[in-house]
Design a protein around this motif. Structure first.
Motif, PDB file in Angstrom:
ATOM      1  N   UNK A  45       0.823  -1.213   0.000  1.00  0.00           N
ATOM      2  CA  UNK A  45       0.000   0.000   0.000  1.00  0.00           C
ATOM      3  C   UNK A  45       0.855   1.260   0.000  1.00  0.00           C
ATOM      4  N   UNK A  46       1.928   1.247   0.760  1.00  0.00           N
ATOM      5  CA  UNK A  46       2.814   2.407   0.852  1.00  0.00           C
ATOM      6  C   UNK A  46       3.453   2.716  -0.498  1.00  0.00           C
ATOM      7  N   UNK A  47       3.777   1.692  -1.269  1.00  0.00           N
ATOM      8  CA  UNK A  47       4.425   1.894  -2.568  1.00  0.00           C
ATOM      9  C   UNK A  47       3.441   2.206  -3.695  1.00  0.00           C
ATOM     10  N   UNK A  48       2.157   2.043  -3.427  1.00  0.00           N
ATOM     11  CA  UNK A  48       1.163   2.245  -4.484  1.00  0.00           C
ATOM     12  C   UNK A  48       1.013   3.720  -4.820  1.00  0.00           C
ATOM     13  N   UNK A  49       0.581   3.959  -6.026  1.00  0.00           N
ATOM     14  CA  UNK A  49       0.334   5.328  -6.490  1.00  0.00           C
ATOM     15  C   UNK A  49      -0.954   5.876  -5.887  1.00  0.00           C
ATOM     16  N   UNK A  50      -1.934   4.980  -5.714  1.00  0.00           N
ATOM     17  CA  UNK A  50      -3.233   5.359  -5.156  1.00  0.00           C
ATOM     18  C   UNK A  50      -3.596   4.324  -4.083  1.00  0.00           C
ATOM     19  N   UNK A  54      -6.180   0.871  -3.970  1.00  0.00           N
ATOM     20  CA  UNK A  54      -5.595  -0.448  -3.701  1.00  0.00           C
ATOM     21  C   UNK A  54      -6.153  -1.023  -2.398  1.00  0.00           C
ATOM     22  N   UNK A  55      -6.354  -0.192  -1.395  1.00  0.00           N
ATOM     23  CA  UNK A  55      -6.915  -0.645  -0.127  1.00  0.00           C
ATOM     24  C   UNK A  55      -8.335  -1.188  -0.319  1.00  0.00           C
TER      25      UNK A  55
END
Length: 190
Positions: A45-50, A54-55
């Motif tokens: 989640x931390x590396x995701x763009x959004x 994603x959550x």
């Protein structure tokens, strides 16, 4: 090149989380497996763009896993010895493997989005039972009637995997991957 590294990292982290959960469930260390998996999910989640998109996908997978795996437990199709928080509920490490798997849907397993839903259903029906069987061989789960349990798992994943893949199209916190692949393909065509 960067996109490929992200896909490899995603696949490796998924494998680490899977083994941590299964081995933690097989041996009296289910909290360790769940902790490792939660760290992997948090990193994802931390590396995701959004992270919000994603959550949503990961939470959907979590609730599907909670319902499906708890149904398996209540029907005595799967018997676990470690990690149950409540009677009738699947162990926490087993439930967490669903959002862990969902971390792959927009990255290393995103190729499934290009398949027809029927093909995704066939993949779910064929491949999911082998993962559960592997978990049984590692002593993480017991199936009293192996054929019946794997048949229900096969049917369940034939229905649920296409739903998860379609949801990944809607909730994609890694849209940059799509842009990166498009750029790579156009670079190859030059």
């Amino acid at each position: 090149m960067m996109a490929r590294n992200i896909l490899i990292r995603n696949f490796v982290l998924f494998q680490i989380g899977w083994f941590a959960c299964v081995l933690g469930g097989a041996y009296p260390m289910p909290v360790l497996g769940s902790t490792i998996t939660l760290l992997i999910i948090t990193l994802h989640l931390w590396l995701s763009r959004d992270a919000r998109a994603e959550l949503k996908l990961l939470m959907l997978a979590f609730f599907i896993g909670l319902l499906f795996e708890s149904l398996m437990v209540n029907l005595n199709l799967a018997i676990y010895s470690n990690g149950m928080l409540l009677s009738g509920m699947a162990p926490h490490w087993m439930i967490l493997m669903w959002p862990l798997f969902a971390t792959t849907l927009n990255l290393s397993m995103s190729w499934m989005k290009n398949l027809a839903p029927l093909m995704v259903a066939v993949l779910g029906a064929l491949l999911a039972p082998s993962a559960y069987f592997a978990g049984a061989r590692l002593d993480a789960v017991v199936f009293e009637d192996l054929t019946l349990s794997l048949s229900v798992i096969s049917l369940g994943w034939a229905i649920l995997l296409p739903l998860l893949v379609l949801s990944a199209n809607r909730f994609n916190g890694y849209l940059i991957m799509k842009e990166s692949f498009t750029t790579q393909r156009s670079d190859l065509n030059v």
